[in-house]
Scaffold this active site. Structure first.
Site, PDB file in Angstrom:
ATOM      1  N   TYR A   1       0.835  -1.204   0.000  1.00  0.00           N
ATOM      2  CA  TYR A   1       0.000   0.000   0.000  1.00  0.00           C
ATOM      3  C   TYR A   1       0.871   1.255   0.000  1.00  0.00           C
ATOM      4  O   TYR A   1       1.695   1.461   0.894  1.00  0.00           O
ATOM      5  CB  TYR A   1      -0.934   0.022   1.212  1.00  0.00           C
ATOM      6  CG  TYR A   1      -2.016  -1.031   1.204  1.00  0.00           C
ATOM      7  CD1 TYR A   1      -2.316  -1.769   0.064  1.00  0.00           C
ATOM      8  CD2 TYR A   1      -2.745  -1.306   2.358  1.00  0.00           C
ATOM      9  CE1 TYR A   1      -3.306  -2.741   0.071  1.00  0.00           C
ATOM     10  CE2 TYR A   1      -3.745  -2.264   2.364  1.00  0.00           C
ATOM     11  CZ  TYR A   1      -4.008  -2.985   1.218  1.00  0.00           C
ATOM     12  OH  TYR A   1      -4.996  -3.945   1.235  1.00  0.00           O
TER      13      TYR A   1
ATOM     14  N   PRO B   1     -16.199  -3.655   1.579  1.00  0.00           N
ATOM     15  CA  PRO B   1     -17.612  -3.918   1.889  1.00  0.00           C
ATOM     16  C   PRO B   1     -18.568  -2.965   1.170  1.00  0.00           C
ATOM     17  O   PRO B   1     -19.740  -3.294   0.987  1.00  0.00           O
ATOM     18  CB  PRO B   1     -17.675  -3.713   3.407  1.00  0.00           C
ATOM     19  CG  PRO B   1     -16.547  -2.782   3.715  1.00  0.00           C
ATOM     20  CD  PRO B   1     -15.448  -3.190   2.768  1.00  0.00           C
TER      21      PRO B   1
ATOM     22  N   GLY C   1     -15.859  -0.672  -3.363  1.00  0.00           N
ATOM     23  CA  GLY C   1     -15.105   0.447  -3.905  1.00  0.00           C
ATOM     24  C   GLY C   1     -15.847   1.763  -3.866  1.00  0.00           C
ATOM     25  O   GLY C   1     -15.616   2.642  -4.695  1.00  0.00           O
TER      26      GLY C   1
ATOM     27  N   LEU D   1     -21.455   1.473  -2.778  1.00  0.00           N
ATOM     28  CA  LEU D   1     -22.543   1.446  -1.802  1.00  0.00           C
ATOM     29  C   LEU D   1     -22.395   2.557  -0.752  1.00  0.00           C
ATOM     30  O   LEU D   1     -22.935   2.444   0.344  1.00  0.00           O
ATOM     31  CB  LEU D   1     -22.583   0.075  -1.118  1.00  0.00           C
ATOM     32  CG  LEU D   1     -22.709  -1.135  -2.052  1.00  0.00           C
ATOM     33  CD1 LEU D   1     -22.811  -2.421  -1.268  1.00  0.00           C
ATOM     34  CD2 LEU D   1     -23.892  -0.981  -2.996  1.00  0.00           C
TER      35      LEU D   1
ATOM     36  N   GLY E   1     -23.653   5.534  -1.108  1.00  0.00           N
ATOM     37  CA  GLY E   1     -24.781   6.449  -1.205  1.00  0.00           C
ATOM     38  C   GLY E   1     -24.553   7.537  -2.229  1.00  0.00           C
ATOM     39  O   GLY E   1     -25.448   8.348  -2.491  1.00  0.00           O
TER      40      GLY E   1
END
Length: 355
Positions: free
Chosen positions: A63, A215, A218, A221, A223
């Site tokens: 990372y 979860p 990416g 979800l 909103g």
């Protein structure tokens, strides 16, 4: 905060795990950095997470070209003992032929690098970042077991393994008396339920922990996305379609999520996380954030409880077709118990159907 046992280790980890993929600003051989957070921003997020009861943080040597581990090591100064610290090995770290994968040469060098960057003498959960088709599992597991015996690693895990790969590894560990995988890190979300076909039954059968990465798929979800377009052009999902999902089906799922979110005065992201937390197989959900406010929003998912009708709505709109051999085993299992009688015992899932 809620805690769950990590596999069969006896170690308890927070059900929300702080993901450190957003820490650092360097590009890597595998792609661009995600969050580009600097040290003061990382310090603020880590401090807020620990104060909220999160005791589980996940990063990887790849990372931000190692910067994620370095920034996290500094942020944990004086609080290292409060954390179950997890990192990963196996991604490409440089151009050399041996600066990747899971040979004894690379793992031993990568482990020393992670310990140095994280400013610690041990890693609590050391995970293989992916499956290496070239290095025999016997060799990989022996190297990891050596690291455990040396005291540099407490527990080991894997990520992105297929069910057969996980079960083969567990079989080798048992046969050879080696440290077994405590957990697996997999993509699992309301728009990515593929692991239910084979991996989830294997995890339940072997009592292996499940850590869910991405979860929110990416940011899909979060909103900020619907059929009308993207509400936040700076969101990762607006620029990188990863992980890949069936977008028309995903928007059907989002429609239901929004309805349920409004009913609970919650965010769509909270609905996504709460659904995962409601799955018995899930140990912890990895939450990567760019701002403390996002972390606080995600933590409120722990308080969100669905009615049976709402869970059924989410299950129905997001479920996948049952794949072979799941459908034939489910069909045959229906005849295992004669009608009119009650049987109590072990149960598991085949595809999306309880048996």
């Amino acid at each position: 905060m809620q805690y769950a046992q990590l596999g069969q280790t006896g170690i308890f980890v927070s059900r929300i795990c702080l993901g450190a993929m957003t820490f650092g600003g360097a590009d890597t051989p595998a792609g661009n950095a995600i969050g580009r957070l600097d040290q003061p921003e990382v310090n603020a997020i880590v401090s807020e997470a620990l104060d909220a009861g999160i005791n589980f943080i996940d990063t990887a040597d790849v990372y931000s070209g190692g910067a994620s581990e370095e920034l996290l090591g500094v942020a944990l100064d004086g609080r290292r003992r409060e954390v179950v610290l997890a990192t990963k090995v196996g991604a490409r770290l440089g151009p050399g032929p041996n600066q990747t994968a899971q040979s004894r040469l690379h793992i031993m060098e990568a482990l020393e690098g992670s310990l140095r960057r994280l400013r610690t003498d041990h890693i609590d959960l050391y995970q293989l970042h992916n499956f290496d088709p070239l290095t025999p599992l016997e060799e990989v597991l022996r190297v990891l077991d050596d690291a455990v015996r040396q005291g540099k690693v407490r527990s080991i895990g894997c990520s992105n393994f297929a069910a057969w790969q996980l079960m083969k590894a567990l079989g080798i560990s048992k046969h050879d008396g080696l440290t077994p995988f405590a957990s697996i890190q997999s993509f699992y979300s309301l728009v990515g339920r593929d692991i239910e076909h084979e991996l989830v039954p294997a995890l339940l059968d072997s009592s292996t922990g499940l850590l869910c990465w991405s979860p929110l798929a990416g940011g899909l979800l979060s909103g900020n996305f619907d059929r009308n377009g993207v509400g936040d052009r700076s969101a990762r999902r607006a620029n990188i379609q990863f992980p890949p999902v069936d977008m028309p089906r995903a928007f059907d799922v989002i429609d239901v999520m929004k309805t349920i979110a409004q009913r609970h005065a919650a965010s769509v992201a909270q609905v996504a996380l709460a659904w995962l937390l409601a799955q018995p197989v899930v140990t912890s959900v990895i939450s990567g954030v760019k701002r403390p406010a996002q972390l606080q929003d995600n933590l409120r998912a722990l308080e969100l409880k669905f009615s049976e009708a709402e869970l059924a709505q989410l299950q129905d709109v997001s479920k996948l077709p049952v794949a072979y051999p799941g459908w034939i085993q489910t069909y045959n299992a229906n005849g295992r118990f004669p009608s009119g009688h009650e049987f109590i015992g072990k149960s598991w899932r085949l595809g999306n159907d309880p048996v």
